[in-house]
Design an enzyme around this catalytic site. Sequence first.
Site, PDB file in Angstrom:
ATOM      1  CB  ALA A   1      -0.905  -0.013   1.225  1.00  8.23           C
ATOM      2  CE1 TYR A   2       4.002   2.764  -3.967  1.00 12.84           C
ATOM      3  CE2 TYR A   2       2.164   1.250  -4.245  1.00 12.84           C
ATOM      4  CZ  TYR A   2       3.473   1.611  -4.498  1.00 12.84           C
ATOM      5  OH  TYR A   2       4.274   0.793  -5.251  1.00 12.84           O
ATOM      6  CG  LEU A   3       2.092   4.746   4.131  1.00 10.72           C
ATOM      7  CD1 LEU A   3       3.113   4.771   5.254  1.00 10.72           C
ATOM      8  CD2 LEU A   3       0.704   4.448   4.669  1.00 10.72           C
ATOM      9  CD  GLU A  44      -1.726   9.237  -0.996  1.00 13.31           C
ATOM     10  OE1 GLU A  44      -1.333   8.910  -2.131  1.00 13.31           O
ATOM     11  OE2 GLU A  44      -1.427  10.299  -0.463  1.00 13.31           O
ATOM     12  CG  ASN A  95       3.206  -2.275  -8.037  1.00 13.98           C
ATOM     13  OD1 ASN A  95       2.329  -3.052  -8.366  1.00 13.98           O
ATOM     14  ND2 ASN A  95       4.485  -2.575  -8.135  1.00 13.98           N
TER      15      ASN A  95
END
Length: 168
Positions: free
Chosen positions: A29-31, A81, A143
């Site tokens: 996951a992307y912060l 996000e 990604n």
Amino acid sequence: MPFEIERKFLVAGDGWRVDADSGSIIRQAYLANTGKMSLRIRTRDSRATLTMKSAGMGISRLEFEYDIPLDHATALMELREGSIIEKRRHLLPWYGLTWEIDVFQGENDGLVVAEIELPHEDHGFPLPSWIGAEISGDPRYSNASLCKRPFSRWGEAPAGERVADPEM
């Protein structure tokens, strides 16, 4: 400085499965994704990492990766996000290098991408028969982009855009 030099390709066919390992499940996951850098949380098997990557400079970019406790990664994923990227990664040795073949699941099901990390940008290598189009420079396949606009929604217009009426 820790650089990642990587080329990415679509996969055409299943010929790679003959020699690849059984794979491992990756959740990431992307912060943050600012355009200049991305901040990612990833779990793979029982390992968790926090990774910062600069925006691409051709096929090279800065990459800093740190191990973190698995429970920290789980908590941080809640601050993400977009959606969580899920994929099974298979490794395939190739002429002293290693292909990473990602078979995406969930919202990106149907997408299969092969990446190969290189020791330098000019490093040559033979392409296997199962390699399709190169997508190294196509931001849709990153990604960080796939978590916001999954492969399953590529046929849809982005939020706020109108789709042309085929009757007109």
